[in-house]
Scaffold this motif. Structure first.
Motif, PDB file in Angstrom:
ATOM      1  N   ARG A  86       2.215  -2.236   0.568  1.00 32.05           N
ATOM      2  CA  ARG A  86       2.201  -1.589   1.888  1.00 32.05           C
ATOM      3  C   ARG A  86       1.077  -0.570   1.968  1.00 32.05           C
ATOM      4  N   THR A  87       0.847   0.148   0.881  1.00 36.58           N
ATOM      5  CA  THR A  87      -0.222   1.137   0.851  1.00 36.58           C
ATOM      6  C   THR A  87      -1.575   0.461   1.041  1.00 36.58           C
ATOM      7  N   ALA A  88      -1.762  -0.660   0.382  1.00 35.73           N
ATOM      8  CA  ALA A  88      -3.029  -1.379   0.506  1.00 35.73           C
ATOM      9  C   ALA A  88      -3.229  -1.897   1.921  1.00 35.73           C
ATOM     10  N   ALA A  89      -2.141  -2.151   2.624  1.00 31.19           N
ATOM     11  CA  ALA A  89      -2.234  -2.692   3.975  1.00 31.19           C
ATOM     12  C   ALA A  89      -2.543  -1.620   5.022  1.00 31.19           C
ATOM     13  N   VAL A  90      -2.407  -0.343   4.646  1.00 30.55           N
ATOM     14  CA  VAL A  90      -2.694   0.734   5.594  1.00 30.55           C
ATOM     15  C   VAL A  90      -4.174   0.682   5.965  1.00 30.55           C
ATOM     16  N   ASP A  91      -4.458   0.903   7.188  1.00 33.76           N
ATOM     17  CA  ASP A  91      -5.831   0.860   7.664  1.00 33.76           C
ATOM     18  C   ASP A  91      -6.587   2.091   7.183  1.00 33.76           C
ATOM     19  N   LEU A  92      -7.315   1.938   6.086  1.00 30.39           N
ATOM     20  CA  LEU A  92      -8.039   3.062   5.504  1.00 30.39           C
ATOM     21  C   LEU A  92      -9.339   3.363   6.236  1.00 30.39           C
ATOM     22  N   ASP A  93      -9.793   2.448   7.068  1.00 28.94           N
ATOM     23  CA  ASP A  93     -11.022   2.712   7.826  1.00 28.94           C
ATOM     24  C   ASP A  93     -10.871   3.952   8.703  1.00 28.94           C
ATOM     25  N   ALA A  94      -9.740   4.072   9.376  1.00 30.48           N
ATOM     26  CA  ALA A  94      -9.510   5.223  10.244  1.00 30.48           C
ATOM     27  C   ALA A  94      -9.450   6.505   9.421  1.00 30.48           C
ATOM     28  N   ARG A 126     -17.988  17.753   1.430  1.00 31.70           N
ATOM     29  CA  ARG A 126     -17.358  16.473   1.756  1.00 31.70           C
ATOM     30  C   ARG A 126     -17.563  15.482   0.625  1.00 31.70           C
ATOM     31  N   LEU A 127     -18.770  15.412   0.076  1.00 24.58           N
ATOM     32  CA  LEU A 127     -19.051  14.484  -1.019  1.00 24.58           C
ATOM     33  C   LEU A 127     -18.288  14.867  -2.279  1.00 24.58           C
ATOM     34  N   LEU A 128     -18.212  16.150  -2.552  1.00 22.65           N
ATOM     35  CA  LEU A 128     -17.493  16.621  -3.730  1.00 22.65           C
ATOM     36  C   LEU A 128     -16.008  16.273  -3.636  1.00 22.65           C
ATOM     37  N   VAL A 129     -15.420  16.553  -2.491  1.00 20.66           N
ATOM     38  CA  VAL A 129     -13.995  16.251  -2.295  1.00 20.66           C
ATOM     39  C   VAL A 129     -13.762  14.745  -2.305  1.00 20.66           C
ATOM     40  N   ALA A 130     -14.630  13.980  -1.642  1.00 22.38           N
ATOM     41  CA  ALA A 130     -14.479  12.520  -1.618  1.00 22.38           C
ATOM     42  C   ALA A 130     -14.568  11.946  -3.029  1.00 22.38           C
ATOM     43  N   ASP A 131     -15.470  12.483  -3.854  1.00 20.10           N
ATOM     44  CA  ASP A 131     -15.592  12.028  -5.231  1.00 20.10           C
ATOM     45  C   ASP A 131     -14.319  12.329  -6.020  1.00 20.10           C
ATOM     46  N   GLU A 132     -13.754  13.507  -5.818  1.00 18.31           N
ATOM     47  CA  GLU A 132     -12.524  13.871  -6.522  1.00 18.31           C
ATOM     48  C   GLU A 132     -11.349  13.001  -6.065  1.00 18.31           C
ATOM     49  N   ILE A 133     -11.273  12.732  -4.779  1.00 13.74           N
ATOM     50  CA  ILE A 133     -10.201  11.863  -4.274  1.00 13.74           C
ATOM     51  C   ILE A 133     -10.356  10.454  -4.844  1.00 13.74           C
ATOM     52  N   ALA A 134     -11.583   9.978  -4.970  1.00 16.74           N
ATOM     53  CA  ALA A 134     -11.831   8.635  -5.505  1.00 16.74           C
ATOM     54  C   ALA A 134     -11.382   8.498  -6.956  1.00 16.74           C
ATOM     55  N   ARG A 135     -11.252   9.601  -7.658  1.00 17.14           N
ATOM     56  CA  ARG A 135     -10.800   9.570  -9.052  1.00 17.14           C
ATOM     57  C   ARG A 135      -9.278   9.411  -9.171  1.00 17.14           C
ATOM     58  N   LEU A 136      -8.561   9.589  -8.072  1.00 21.07           N
ATOM     59  CA  LEU A 136      -7.108   9.473  -8.082  1.00 21.07           C
ATOM     60  C   LEU A 136      -6.699   8.003  -8.093  1.00 21.07           C
ATOM     61  N   SER A 137      -5.431   7.745  -8.414  1.00 16.72           N
ATOM     62  CA  SER A 137      -4.918   6.376  -8.342  1.00 16.72           C
ATOM     63  C   SER A 137      -4.966   5.913  -6.892  1.00 16.72           C
ATOM     64  N   PRO A 138      -4.995   4.609  -6.650  1.00 21.11           N
ATOM     65  CA  PRO A 138      -5.091   4.116  -5.271  1.00 21.11           C
ATOM     66  C   PRO A 138      -3.981   4.658  -4.354  1.00 21.11           C
ATOM     67  N   GLN A 139      -2.758   4.686  -4.837  1.00 20.77           N
ATOM     68  CA  GLN A 139      -1.663   5.173  -3.999  1.00 20.77           C
ATOM     69  C   GLN A 139      -1.801   6.669  -3.730  1.00 20.77           C
ATOM     70  N   ALA A 140      -2.186   7.433  -4.741  1.00 19.29           N
ATOM     71  CA  ALA A 140      -2.373   8.872  -4.556  1.00 19.29           C
ATOM     72  C   ALA A 140      -3.522   9.136  -3.586  1.00 19.29           C
ATOM     73  N   GLN A 141      -4.590   8.326  -3.672  1.00 17.55           N
ATOM     74  CA  GLN A 141      -5.707   8.473  -2.735  1.00 17.55           C
ATOM     75  C   GLN A 141      -5.227   8.318  -1.299  1.00 17.55           C
ATOM     76  N   THR A 142      -4.441   7.283  -1.066  1.00 14.52           N
ATOM     77  CA  THR A 142      -3.949   7.015   0.283  1.00 14.52           C
ATOM     78  C   THR A 142      -3.077   8.155   0.776  1.00 14.52           C
ATOM     79  N   VAL A 143      -2.183   8.635  -0.071  1.00  7.26           N
ATOM     80  CA  VAL A 143      -1.282   9.716   0.319  1.00  7.26           C
ATOM     81  C   VAL A 143      -2.077  10.978   0.651  1.00  7.26           C
TER      82      VAL A 143
END
Length: 181
Positions: free
Chosen positions: A93-101, A115-132
């Motif tokens: 279900r998490t993968a199905a969430v529209d991440l584009d928005a 923005r780049l620093l925070v985005a890089d840190e978020i990208a290091r999280l697990s996929p589900q944690a990133q989405t949350v």
């Protein structure tokens, strides 16, 4: 090897609501539950969440446990299988969430370097944690709304956010040489 009479006593005490039996069950079978979850899910934090949910579910539904039908360990493994399946479904279900928005809103941060620093840190999280985290901070959803959208329990959403923020804070502080006031 554990004594058969001791195992019977723990099984019966657990069914009766003895908290010491819960502690014993967790000590004995928590590593098994965690290992099964980790092997299936592949991520430590997801395995920890499943382990917690298994023992909470078992304790809440202990009246349905019948020591005559199965050992407590077997009953816990059955609950574990269901919780692992639920975790896989939540991932889907998490993968199905529209991440584009979500990513479009992340582009609205005021400073490009921040923005780049925070985005890089978020990208290091697990996929589900990133989405949350993205749903919480970029889409400004409440924990309850995130849980409903992703089909996750409220406690899991809160745990993902708390652990993710703590990990990000630790990593960002390491690279921060500015003096503290």
């Amino acid at each position: 090897m554990q004594d058969e009479g001791d195992a019977d006593a723990v099984d019966l005490a657990f069914r009766a609501g003895d908290e010491a039996a819960l502690e014993t069950a967790y000590r004995r079978w928590g590593p098994l539950v965690h290992t099964l979850a980790l092997r299936s899910l592949g991520q430590v934090q997801d395995a920890e969440d499943v382990t917690q949910r298994v023992f909470i579910a078992a304790w809440r539904r202990r009246e349905t446990y019948d020591p005559q039908r199965a050992r407590l360990s077997a009953w816990l493994v059955g609950i574990t299988r269901h919780e692992i399946a639920d975790a896989h479904a939540a991932r889907a279900r998490t993968a199905a969430v529209d991440l584009d928005a979500v990513e479009e809103r992340s582009a609205e941060a005021p400073e490009p370097t921040d923005r780049l620093l925070v985005a890089d840190e978020i990208a290091r999280l697990s996929p589900q944690a990133q989405t949350v985290v993205r749903l919480a901070f970029y889409d400004d959803l409440t924990h309850q709304q995130i849980g409903e959208r992703l089909g996750l329990p409220l406690g899991t959403v809160k745990s993902h956010i708390r652990r993710s923020l703590e990990r990000m804070r630790r990593r960002l502080e390491v690279g921060d040489d500015a003096p503290r006031s």
